[in-house]
Design an enzyme around this catalytic site. Structure first.
Site, PDB file in Angstrom:
ATOM      1  N   SER A 139     -33.148  -3.022 -20.131  1.00 24.30           N
ATOM      2  CA  SER A 139     -34.071  -3.891 -19.392  1.00 24.30           C
ATOM      3  C   SER A 139     -35.013  -4.548 -20.380  1.00 24.30           C
ATOM      4  CB  SER A 139     -34.893  -3.065 -18.395  1.00 24.30           C
ATOM      5  OG  SER A 139     -35.987  -3.828 -17.917  1.00 24.30           O
ATOM      6  N   TYR A 152     -39.940   4.423 -17.291  1.00 22.27           N
ATOM      7  CA  TYR A 152     -38.832   3.467 -17.244  1.00 22.27           C
ATOM      8  C   TYR A 152     -38.653   2.783 -18.616  1.00 22.27           C
ATOM      9  CZ  TYR A 152     -35.964  -0.399 -15.371  1.00 22.27           C
ATOM     10  OH  TYR A 152     -34.966  -1.307 -15.116  1.00 22.27           O
ATOM     11  N   LYS A 156     -35.385   2.860 -21.051  1.00 22.36           N
ATOM     12  CA  LYS A 156     -34.639   1.638 -21.363  1.00 22.36           C
ATOM     13  C   LYS A 156     -34.674   1.309 -22.859  1.00 22.36           C
ATOM     14  CE  LYS A 156     -33.090   0.770 -17.260  1.00 22.36           C
ATOM     15  NZ  LYS A 156     -31.640   0.768 -17.001  1.00 22.36           N
TER      16      LYS A 156
HETATM   17  P1  NAP Z   1     -30.453  -1.061  -7.374  1.00 20.24           P
HETATM   18  O1  NAP Z   1     -30.142  -2.214  -6.502  1.00 20.24           O
HETATM   19  O2  NAP Z   1     -31.535  -0.128  -6.992  1.00 20.24           O
HETATM   20  O3  NAP Z   1     -29.090  -0.257  -7.658  1.00 20.24           O
HETATM   21  C1  NAP Z   1     -29.118   0.924  -8.398  1.00 20.24           C
HETATM   22  C2  NAP Z   1     -27.743   1.551  -8.421  1.00 20.24           C
HETATM   23  O4  NAP Z   1     -27.813   2.743  -9.207  1.00 20.24           O
HETATM   24  C3  NAP Z   1     -27.251   1.947  -7.047  1.00 20.24           C
HETATM   25  O5  NAP Z   1     -25.875   1.680  -6.995  1.00 20.24           O
HETATM   26  C4  NAP Z   1     -27.486   3.456  -7.006  1.00 20.24           C
HETATM   27  O6  NAP Z   1     -26.541   4.150  -6.201  1.00 20.24           O
HETATM   28  C5  NAP Z   1     -27.247   3.806  -8.462  1.00 20.24           C
HETATM   29  N1  NAP Z   1     -27.859   5.091  -8.821  1.00 20.24           N
HETATM   30  C6  NAP Z   1     -29.171   5.404  -8.898  1.00 20.24           C
HETATM   31  N2  NAP Z   1     -29.315   6.678  -9.283  1.00 20.24           N
HETATM   32  C7  NAP Z   1     -28.064   7.190  -9.461  1.00 20.24           C
HETATM   33  C8  NAP Z   1     -27.556   8.438  -9.872  1.00 20.24           C
HETATM   34  N3  NAP Z   1     -28.349   9.474 -10.177  1.00 20.24           N
HETATM   35  N4  NAP Z   1     -26.205   8.601  -9.947  1.00 20.24           N
HETATM   36  C9  NAP Z   1     -25.391   7.578  -9.642  1.00 20.24           C
HETATM   37  N5  NAP Z   1     -25.815   6.365  -9.265  1.00 20.24           N
HETATM   38  C10 NAP Z   1     -27.143   6.175  -9.171  1.00 20.24           C
HETATM   39  O7  NAP Z   1     -30.871  -1.551  -8.849  1.00 20.24           O
HETATM   40  P2  NAP Z   1     -30.444  -2.839  -9.707  1.00 20.24           P
HETATM   41  O8  NAP Z   1     -31.597  -3.754  -9.735  1.00 20.24           O
HETATM   42  O9  NAP Z   1     -29.116  -3.347  -9.331  1.00 20.24           O
HETATM   43  O10 NAP Z   1     -30.388  -2.164 -11.154  1.00 20.24           O
HETATM   44  C11 NAP Z   1     -29.179  -1.854 -11.825  1.00 20.24           C
HETATM   45  C12 NAP Z   1     -29.495  -1.573 -13.284  1.00 20.24           C
HETATM   46  O11 NAP Z   1     -30.101  -2.725 -13.856  1.00 20.24           O
HETATM   47  C13 NAP Z   1     -30.492  -0.424 -13.484  1.00 20.24           C
HETATM   48  O12 NAP Z   1     -30.144   0.315 -14.628  1.00 20.24           O
HETATM   49  C14 NAP Z   1     -31.804  -1.148 -13.709  1.00 20.24           C
HETATM   50  O13 NAP Z   1     -32.720  -0.388 -14.451  1.00 20.24           O
HETATM   51  C15 NAP Z   1     -31.316  -2.371 -14.473  1.00 20.24           C
HETATM   52  N6  NAP Z   1     -32.232  -3.510 -14.448  1.00 20.24           N
HETATM   53  C16 NAP Z   1     -32.530  -4.117 -13.277  1.00 20.24           C
HETATM   54  C17 NAP Z   1     -33.412  -5.203 -13.300  1.00 20.24           C
HETATM   55  C18 NAP Z   1     -33.792  -5.952 -12.053  1.00 20.24           C
HETATM   56  O14 NAP Z   1     -34.650  -6.822 -12.162  1.00 20.24           O
HETATM   57  N7  NAP Z   1     -33.222  -5.690 -10.910  1.00 20.24           N
HETATM   58  C19 NAP Z   1     -33.955  -5.637 -14.501  1.00 20.24           C
HETATM   59  C20 NAP Z   1     -33.615  -4.978 -15.658  1.00 20.24           C
HETATM   60  C21 NAP Z   1     -32.739  -3.923 -15.640  1.00 20.24           C
HETATM   61  P3  NAP Z   1     -26.857   4.620  -4.694  1.00 20.24           P
HETATM   62  O15 NAP Z   1     -27.356   3.459  -3.956  1.00 20.24           O
HETATM   63  O16 NAP Z   1     -25.552   5.088  -4.211  1.00 20.24           O
HETATM   64  O17 NAP Z   1     -27.891   5.691  -4.816  1.00 20.24           O
END
Ligand code: NAP
Length: 244
Positions: A139, A152, A156
């Site tokens: 991130s 976090y 990251k």
């Molecule tokens: P999200 O919509 O909250 O999705 C998170 C995913 O991770 C879900 O599929 C969830 O599965 C899974 N997950 C969480 N804990 C888990 C565990 N212990 N074991 C297995 N699966 C788990 O988040 P997102 O925004 O798509 O983020 C995805 C990645 O991108 C993350 O690593 C996040 O830090 C990174 N990121 C996101 C952003 C942003 O702006 N959105 C920016 C930078 C980085 P379940 O629903 O089945 O629990």
């Protein structure tokens, strides 16, 4: 490579963690459409994950990647992996002075230890076959830090150091390891960010908007494909310019 085969992942087996929604969902769909056979993992979102799998003829598997045994079983049971995308992650925000041990450990275990568990399980077979692409989702917060996100940001930032070390260890066996570092992307994770914080962030983003999950997925596909055969240890920012 002809234009017709651009980014083709035909015949490749890919595992995407946290593929039930958000960025992971977009990555699973993108790799599937590029020809890969995709296994996507979820922890609680079975219905969502199965819907994604159905769209691309893939498979959804339940696994808690913050648990060493569960993460290893996920990798072992998926089969001979060509591509591993560690995307699963979560936030438990709060200022340091009031952050609980649980919130610290849950974020570090889910976002960082999970990657150690899955990569450890995947590395040896990839090295034996002298082929493999690993993409770890970090991130912009891992590079810049963020108020209320010490846990976090640490997780990251850790992913970046981990992946660069892995790239050094595996390079001689033709296994690549790269990082994609998204800026703010429209998902359930960012839905909870207060409006004034979003405004401040957008003001610092040259492209002046949130990203879409598909825009991150395209970068991940590139790093998994033959076009990126000479790219390892890289940190690809997909952030609208926020992090430069
Ligand atoms: P999200 O919509 O909250 O999705 C998170 C995913 O991770 C879900 O599929 C969830 O599965 C899974 N997950 C969480 N804990 C888990 C565990 N212990 N074991 C297995 N699966 C788990 O988040 P997102 O925004 O798509 O983020 C995805 C990645 O991108 C993350 O690593 C996040 O830090 C990174 N990121 C996101 C952003 C942003 O702006 N959105 C920016 C930078 C980085 P379940 O629903 O089945 O629990």
């Amino acid at each position: 490579m002809s234009a017709g085969s651009f980014a083709s992942l035909d015949g490749k087996l890919a595992l995407v963690t946290g593929g039930s929604r958000g960025i992971g969902r977009a990555i699973a769909l993108e790799l599937g459409r590029a020809g890969a056979q995709v296994v996507l993992s979820y922890r609680s979102g079975r219905e969502e994950a199965e819907a994604v799998a159905a769209e691309i003829g893939g498979r959804a598997v339940e696994a808690d990647v913050s648990d060493s045994a569960s993460a290893k079983a996920l990798v072992d049971e998926t089969g001979e992996l060509d591509i591993l995308v560690n995307n699963a992650g979560l936030t438990r925000d709060g200022v340091l002075a009031r952050m609980s041990d649980d919130d610290w450990h849950e974020v570090l275990e889910t976002n960082l230890s999970s990657i150690f568990y899955t990569c450890r399980a995947a590395a040896r077979p990839m090295m034996k076959r002298r082929a493999g692409a690993i993409v770890n989702v970090s991130s912009i917060v891992g590079l810049r830090g963020n108020w209320g996100q010490t846990n976090y940001a640490a997780s990251k930032a850790g992913i970046i150091g981990f992946t660069k070390s892995l790239a050094r260890e595996l390079g001689s066996r033709n296994v690549r390891a790269n990082v994609v570092a998204p800026g703010y992307v429209r998902t359930r994770l960012t839905d909870v960010i207060p409006e004034d914080a979003t405004k401040t962030m957008l003001a610092a983003t040259p492209l002046g908007r949130l990203g879409e999950p598909e825009e991150v997925a395209g970068a991940v596909r590139f790093l998994c494909a033959e076009e990126a055969a000479f790219v390892t240890g890289a940190v690809l920012l997909v952030d609208g310019g926020l992090g430069m």
